[in-house]
Design an enzyme around this catalytic site. Structure first.
Site, PDB file in Angstrom:
ATOM      1  N   ASP A 135       0.814  -1.210   0.000  1.00 55.90           N
ATOM      2  CA  ASP A 135       0.000   0.000   0.000  1.00 55.90           C
ATOM      3  C   ASP A 135       0.850   1.264   0.000  1.00 55.90           C
ATOM      4  OD1 ASP A 135      -2.427  -1.200  -0.114  1.00 55.90           O
ATOM      5  OD2 ASP A 135      -2.883  -1.041   2.016  1.00 55.90           O
ATOM      6  N   LYS A 178      -2.903   4.209  -3.159  1.00 56.51           N
ATOM      7  CA  LYS A 178      -3.740   5.297  -3.651  1.00 56.51           C
ATOM      8  C   LYS A 178      -3.004   6.600  -3.404  1.00 56.51           C
ATOM      9  CE  LYS A 178      -8.244   7.493  -2.867  1.00 56.51           C
ATOM     10  NZ  LYS A 178      -9.459   7.495  -2.042  1.00 56.51           N
ATOM     11  N   MET A 203      -7.442   8.380   9.113  1.00 54.21           N
ATOM     12  CA  MET A 203      -7.616   8.718   7.685  1.00 54.21           C
ATOM     13  C   MET A 203      -8.692   9.777   7.474  1.00 54.21           C
ATOM     14  SD  MET A 203      -7.535   4.781   6.253  1.00 54.21           S
ATOM     15  CE  MET A 203      -8.906   4.310   7.325  1.00 54.21           C
TER      16      MET A 203
END
Length: 497
Positions: free
Chosen positions: A39, A61, A175
């Protein structure tokens, strides 16, 4: 039960960022993986542990763009596992804490693919701890609550702020920086005290960690002013008033400096503590690796017997030499009549691991100084055995030849560029204050992989003239060269900027 011999898939939590928070099992998985699916939040330093034959697949991402959708991630993991490869899925924090690890486990279970969960340290407490904020504190916070502050793109955050605002203790939102305004207004509009403590921690536990404290009423303003970006933790509660900081030492010479170390895995691991001891935040990225070259036993033994002087130009050569001594069953006492010479402090230190002090170390750690100082000590009976990299420069053999000294030049390792690290290098490069380049090979790797060379402008620190020459050949002109050609020299060069 997961079969460790069969090794299909390990879903591994790597913690919030600091590589020292890896579990022992996580290290085992990473080091033996055939395929790594990782990730965006995985610290690039952690990938130094991956074996050279492993495939690296980025599944993160960045700025709202998925490199792989979750469905594609699931398919990728399964595809490689069914092909007989050991797949390690690396996830920030813990796989089962807002990490969608449960979805991946379910997908594998439905397809009868053997898997294990390797739990990791979660950012909700470690991130706070590294910021000096305890998640609980007697008399002030006897409980804590953890929420996701993030939803799929296009979906609204649907937290029940009416209930959350009534909770006691610490409130932690993971997040959630893109939804900070919604979180703050949700709490305030439901009656939470605007003067209660609040904090935002960006890149918690990592080399580029930033911490900002305030109150619930002004934490949004602070975050905008300081341009806080993801990944970031939000915490609300009286514990934010505590400041038990241990992570950053603000009184040391390199405090707050973010430094990228580029070299082999062994060298960056050796260099990193020296920078950290001076307060620097380091990221280790091994852009190059060494590959041992097979040497014919008879050639090795005969050249060793003929040599009066053995010369090492790097610690890699030292380690490989003693491996050969062991594997070829050579009695180490046969070296007693030979002079052991090195060019740099790294080789000298490597020798000490084997109980040997170098007989000769030049005053300056370069081939020119070595030749100038060693040649007066040699004569027509001398024979030098050089054990070094395959692509070593020709200064040493040319100098010995011109002086009429017999020598043999045996390449014991080759240096290869790890192009797999290109993605992390370009993703992270602008975050660093300085980029340390410790060899000409590392210079070549850096310059071949970097997409925007302007990102290196006035940031590069070279270990010495040979490395500087290589950098300039690739168009990197504005740099600093260490006056002493070792780690101490690099540190001194940075301290002087």
């Amino acid at each position: 039960m997961f079969d460790k011999e069969k090794k299909c898939v390990s879903l591994v939590g790597v913690g919030p960022g600091d590589e020292k928070l890896l579990t022992l099992r996580a290290c085992e998985c990473i080091e033996s993986a055939d395929v790594i699916v990782y990730d965006n939040l995985v610290n690039p330093t952690i990938l130094n542990r991956v074996k050279m034959s492993a495939k690296l697949i980025y599944a993160g991402k960045i700025s709202g763009n998925h490199y792989l959708t979750q469905d594609k991630i699931n398919e990728t993991i399964a595809e490689h596992a069914l092909a007989g490869e050991y797949v390690v899925r690396l996830k920030g924090g813990d796989p089962y804490i807002f990490g969608r690890g449960g979805e991946e486990a379910e997908y594998l279970l439905e397809r009868n693919i053997d898997f294990e969960i390797v739990h990791g340290v979660s950012s909700f407490y470690a991130g706070l701890g590294y910021a000096g904020i305890p998640v609980t504190f007697r008399g002030e916070a006897a409980e804590f609550h953890v929420f996701t502050g993030h939803k799929k793109q296009g979906e609204e955050l649907d937290l029940n702020f009416k209930n959350i605002a009534r909770l006691e203790g610490s409130l932690v939102f993971l997040m959630g920086i893109s939804n900070l305004s919604l979180i703050v207004q949700g709490l305030l509009s439901n009656g939470m005290n605007p003067d209660i403590g609040a904090a935002v921690i960006e890149n918690g536990t990592r080399y580029n960690q930033r911490v900002f404290r305030g109150k619930l009423s002004n934490i949004e303003e602070i975050s905008k002013r300081e341009n806080i970006i993801s990944p970031a933790l939000i915490v609300v509660g009286d514990v934010c008033k505590k400041n038990l900081t241990f992570f950053q030492k603000h009184t040391l010479p390199l405090s707050g400096k973010n430094i990228l170390l580029t070299a082999t895995k062994g060298l960056v691991e050796k260099m990193s503590p020296e920078f950290k001891n001076l307060g620097a935040n380091t990221c280790e990225m091994s852009l190059i690796a060494t590959k041992e070259i097979e040497i014919d036993k008879n050639t090795f033994v005969s050249q060793l017997e003929l040599a009066t002087h053995i010369l090492f130009t790097s610690s890699n050569g030292v380690d490989i030499f003693f491996e050969k001594i062991k594997s070829y069953d050579i009695d180490i006492r046969s070296l007693c009549n030979k002079k052991i010479c090195v060019i740099g402090s790294g080789s000298s230190e490597a020798l000490k691991k084997y109980g040997i002090n170098a007989d000769f170390v030049p005053s300056k750690f370069d081939s020119k100084s070595f030749l100038a100082e060693i040649l007066p000590k040699l004569d027509k009976n001398s024979r030098v055995l050089m054990l070094r990299a395959k692509l070593g420069n020709d200064n040493l053999p040319r100098g010995l030849k011109e002086a009429g000294i017999e020598f043999s030049d045996i390449p014991v390792y080759d240096t290869i560029i790890d192009y797999r690290r290109s993605f992390e290098l370009n993703k992270e490069i602008k975050k660093f204050d300085y980029v340390v380049v410790a060899s000409a090979s590392a210079a070549k790797a850096l310059c071949e992989m970097i997409e925007d060379k302007t990102a290196l402008l006035k940031r590069v620190v070279s270990i010495g003239p040979v490395t500087t020459k290589a950098l300039r050949e690739f168009g990197i002109e504005e740099l600093v060269t260490a006056k002493q050609y070792d780690v101490k020299g690099i540190v001194d060069a940075i301290k002087g900027l």
